[in-house]
Design a protein around this motif. Structure first.
Motif, PDB file in Angstrom:
ATOM      1  N   THR A  37       9.850 -30.586  21.624  1.00  0.00           N
ATOM      2  CA  THR A  37       9.564 -32.169  22.032  1.00  0.00           C
ATOM      3  C   THR A  37      10.748 -32.775  20.963  1.00  0.00           C
ATOM      4  OG1 THR A  37       7.889 -32.682  20.596  1.00  0.00           O
ATOM      5  CG2 THR A  37       7.291 -31.979  22.614  1.00  0.00           C
ATOM      6  N   TYR A  38      10.869 -34.284  21.295  1.00  0.00           N
ATOM      7  CA  TYR A  38      11.800 -35.029  20.369  1.00  0.00           C
ATOM      8  C   TYR A  38      10.732 -35.308  19.146  1.00  0.00           C
ATOM      9  CZ  TYR A  38      15.303 -35.549  23.966  1.00  0.00           C
ATOM     10  OH  TYR A  38      16.225 -35.166  24.886  1.00  0.00           O
ATOM     11  N   GLN A  39       9.529 -35.090  19.273  1.00  0.00           N
ATOM     12  CA  GLN A  39       8.594 -35.218  18.055  1.00  0.00           C
ATOM     13  C   GLN A  39       8.637 -33.929  17.040  1.00  0.00           C
ATOM     14  OE1 GLN A  39       7.354 -35.792  21.039  1.00  0.00           O
ATOM     15  NE2 GLN A  39       8.014 -37.806  20.995  1.00  0.00           N
ATOM     16  N   GLN A  40       9.521 -33.173  17.247  1.00  0.00           N
ATOM     17  CA  GLN A  40       9.755 -32.080  16.522  1.00  0.00           C
ATOM     18  C   GLN A  40       8.518 -30.831  16.609  1.00  0.00           C
ATOM     19  OE1 GLN A  40      10.510 -34.203  12.855  1.00  0.00           O
ATOM     20  NE2 GLN A  40      12.800 -33.820  13.293  1.00  0.00           N
ATOM     21  N   GLN A  41       7.989 -30.669  17.633  1.00  0.00           N
ATOM     22  CA  GLN A  41       6.950 -29.917  18.040  1.00  0.00           C
ATOM     23  C   GLN A  41       7.374 -28.908  18.741  1.00  0.00           C
ATOM     24  OE1 GLN A  41       4.173 -32.902  19.445  1.00  0.00           O
ATOM     25  NE2 GLN A  41       2.674 -32.239  17.838  1.00  0.00           N
ATOM     26  N   VAL A  42       6.616 -27.854  19.128  1.00  0.00           N
ATOM     27  CA  VAL A  42       6.889 -26.706  20.063  1.00  0.00           C
ATOM     28  C   VAL A  42       5.736 -26.751  20.740  1.00  0.00           C
ATOM     29  CG1 VAL A  42       7.401 -24.359  20.667  1.00  0.00           C
ATOM     30  CG2 VAL A  42       8.496 -25.538  18.709  1.00  0.00           C
ATOM     31  N   LEU A  43       5.643 -26.737  22.348  1.00  0.00           N
ATOM     32  CA  LEU A  43       4.891 -26.797  22.970  1.00  0.00           C
ATOM     33  C   LEU A  43       4.740 -25.324  23.931  1.00  0.00           C
ATOM     34  CD1 LEU A  43       4.534 -30.316  24.523  1.00  0.00           C
ATOM     35  CD2 LEU A  43       3.196 -29.489  22.421  1.00  0.00           C
ATOM     36  N   VAL A  44       3.688 -24.658  24.058  1.00  0.00           N
ATOM     37  CA  VAL A  44       3.556 -23.521  25.198  1.00  0.00           C
ATOM     38  C   VAL A  44       2.817 -23.969  26.237  1.00  0.00           C
ATOM     39  CG1 VAL A  44       2.891 -21.188  25.639  1.00  0.00           C
ATOM     40  CG2 VAL A  44       3.575 -21.894  23.086  1.00  0.00           C
ATOM     41  N   VAL A  45       3.521 -24.038  27.326  1.00  0.00           N
ATOM     42  CA  VAL A  45       3.042 -24.698  28.509  1.00  0.00           C
ATOM     43  C   VAL A  45       2.864 -23.485  29.422  1.00  0.00           C
ATOM     44  CG1 VAL A  45       3.612 -26.283  30.600  1.00  0.00           C
ATOM     45  CG2 VAL A  45       4.467 -26.892  28.182  1.00  0.00           C
ATOM     46  N   ASP A  46       1.739 -23.538  30.381  1.00  0.00           N
ATOM     47  CA  ASP A  46       1.513 -22.643  31.452  1.00  0.00           C
ATOM     48  C   ASP A  46       2.397 -22.792  32.545  1.00  0.00           C
ATOM     49  OD1 ASP A  46       0.247 -21.787  33.960  1.00  0.00           O
ATOM     50  OD2 ASP A  46      -1.166 -20.832  32.747  1.00  0.00           O
ATOM     51  N   ALA A  47       3.337 -21.829  33.026  1.00  0.00           N
ATOM     52  CA  ALA A  47       4.412 -21.987  34.096  1.00  0.00           C
ATOM     53  C   ALA A  47       3.674 -22.365  35.346  1.00  0.00           C
ATOM     54  CB  ALA A  47       5.204 -20.774  33.901  1.00  0.00           C
ATOM     55  N   ALA A  48       2.665 -21.895  35.625  1.00  0.00           N
ATOM     56  CA  ALA A  48       2.019 -21.891  36.946  1.00  0.00           C
ATOM     57  C   ALA A  48       1.374 -23.362  37.096  1.00  0.00           C
ATOM     58  CB  ALA A  48       1.004 -20.889  37.137  1.00  0.00           C
ATOM     59  N   THR A  49       0.703 -23.853  36.043  1.00  0.00           N
ATOM     60  CA  THR A  49      -0.019 -25.316  36.138  1.00  0.00           C
ATOM     61  C   THR A  49       0.764 -26.522  35.336  1.00  0.00           C
ATOM     62  OG1 THR A  49      -1.181 -24.782  34.044  1.00  0.00           O
ATOM     63  CG2 THR A  49      -2.127 -24.066  36.016  1.00  0.00           C
ATOM     64  N   GLY A  50       1.642 -26.290  34.433  1.00  0.00           N
ATOM     65  CA  GLY A  50       2.215 -27.128  33.920  1.00  0.00           C
ATOM     66  C   GLY A  50       1.116 -27.701  32.441  1.00  0.00           C
ATOM     67  N   ASN A  51       0.001 -27.363  32.259  1.00  0.00           N
ATOM     68  CA  ASN A  51      -0.805 -27.379  31.269  1.00  0.00           C
ATOM     69  C   ASN A  51      -0.348 -26.875  29.757  1.00  0.00           C
ATOM     70  OD1 ASN A  51      -2.779 -28.768  33.002  1.00  0.00           O
ATOM     71  ND2 ASN A  51      -3.582 -26.856  33.409  1.00  0.00           N
ATOM     72  N   VAL A  52      -0.532 -27.611  28.889  1.00  0.00           N
ATOM     73  CA  VAL A  52      -0.106 -27.335  27.318  1.00  0.00           C
ATOM     74  C   VAL A  52      -1.203 -26.433  27.095  1.00  0.00           C
ATOM     75  CG1 VAL A  52       0.047 -27.973  24.854  1.00  0.00           C
ATOM     76  CG2 VAL A  52       1.226 -29.389  26.978  1.00  0.00           C
ATOM     77  N   GLN A  53      -0.890 -25.183  26.800  1.00  0.00           N
ATOM     78  CA  GLN A  53      -1.773 -23.930  25.954  1.00  0.00           C
ATOM     79  C   GLN A  53      -2.087 -24.127  24.612  1.00  0.00           C
ATOM     80  OE1 GLN A  53      -3.094 -21.966  28.545  1.00  0.00           O
ATOM     81  NE2 GLN A  53      -2.248 -23.321  29.902  1.00  0.00           N
ATOM     82  N   ARG A  54      -0.646 -24.378  23.875  1.00  0.00           N
ATOM     83  CA  ARG A  54      -0.710 -24.356  22.471  1.00  0.00           C
ATOM     84  C   ARG A  54       0.507 -25.326  22.198  1.00  0.00           C
ATOM     85  NH1 ARG A  54      -0.887 -19.134  24.087  1.00  0.00           N
ATOM     86  NH2 ARG A  54       1.267 -18.789  23.618  1.00  0.00           N
ATOM     87  N   SER A  55       0.221 -25.946  20.686  1.00  0.00           N
ATOM     88  CA  SER A  55       1.289 -26.698  20.256  1.00  0.00           C
ATOM     89  C   SER A  55       1.410 -26.599  18.626  1.00  0.00           C
ATOM     90  CB  SER A  55       1.156 -28.273  20.499  1.00  0.00           C
ATOM     91  OG  SER A  55      -0.135 -28.555  19.923  1.00  0.00           O
ATOM     92  N   THR A  56       2.492 -26.744  18.068  1.00  0.00           N
ATOM     93  CA  THR A  56       2.629 -26.657  16.716  1.00  0.00           C
ATOM     94  C   THR A  56       2.945 -27.986  16.028  1.00  0.00           C
ATOM     95  OG1 THR A  56       5.159 -26.719  16.768  1.00  0.00           O
ATOM     96  CG2 THR A  56       4.027 -24.504  16.855  1.00  0.00           C
ATOM     97  N   GLU A  57       2.648 -28.306  14.968  1.00  0.00           N
ATOM     98  CA  GLU A  57       2.799 -29.558  14.311  1.00  0.00           C
ATOM     99  C   GLU A  57       4.396 -29.620  13.906  1.00  0.00           C
ATOM    100  OE1 GLU A  57       0.817 -32.016  13.919  1.00  0.00           O
ATOM    101  OE2 GLU A  57      -0.625 -30.787  15.174  1.00  0.00           O
ATOM    102  N   ALA A  58       4.831 -30.700  13.608  1.00  0.00           N
ATOM    103  CA  ALA A  58       6.288 -30.823  13.103  1.00  0.00           C
ATOM    104  C   ALA A  58       6.219 -30.096  11.860  1.00  0.00           C
ATOM    105  CB  ALA A  58       6.317 -32.327  12.887  1.00  0.00           C
ATOM    106  N   GLU A  59       7.406 -29.289  11.469  1.00  0.00           N
ATOM    107  CA  GLU A  59       7.606 -28.368  10.358  1.00  0.00           C
ATOM    108  C   GLU A  59       8.419 -29.249   9.453  1.00  0.00           C
ATOM    109  OE1 GLU A  59       7.079 -25.074   8.417  1.00  0.00           O
ATOM    110  OE2 GLU A  59       6.602 -25.081  10.550  1.00  0.00           O
TER     111      GLU A  59
END
Length: 92
Positions: A37-59
């Motif tokens: 994301t432009y907020q310097q995070q990484v998201l792991v999104v379920d490809a079947a649903t589009g729901n966010v499974q996990r996310s990181t904080e900005a490093e």
């Protein structure tokens, strides 16, 4: 907003309402998508649903500065790690 289409049937599979992204990459098993994301995070999104499974904080670096905007993202072959390259030259 990002959408995932089934190319064989031309049907919409999933949609994410995540604001901004410089890159996306499917996991090796094609079940998840790593998305930055432009907020310097990484998201792991379920490809079947589009729901966010996990996310990181900005490093942040040792001096407290952020590494900069994400320039690329990719999964390890075993799907256990995600590498993120920044415009600041760091790989996280």
């Amino acid at each position: 907003t990002h959408v995932i289409w089934d190319m064989a049937s031309a049907q919409l599979v999933a949609q994410t309402d995540i604001d901004g992204s410089a890159g996306m990459d499917f996991s090796p098993d094609v079940k998840d998508i790593a998305q930055d994301t432009y907020q310097q995070q990484v998201l792991v999104v379920d490809a079947a649903t589009g729901n966010v499974q996990r996310s990181t904080e900005a490093e942040a670096s040792a001096d407290g500065e952020y590494y900069g905007e994400v320039a690329g993202i990719g999964w390890s072959p075993d799907g256990k790690q995600i590498a993120v390259g920044s415009c600041g030259g760091a790989i996280i």
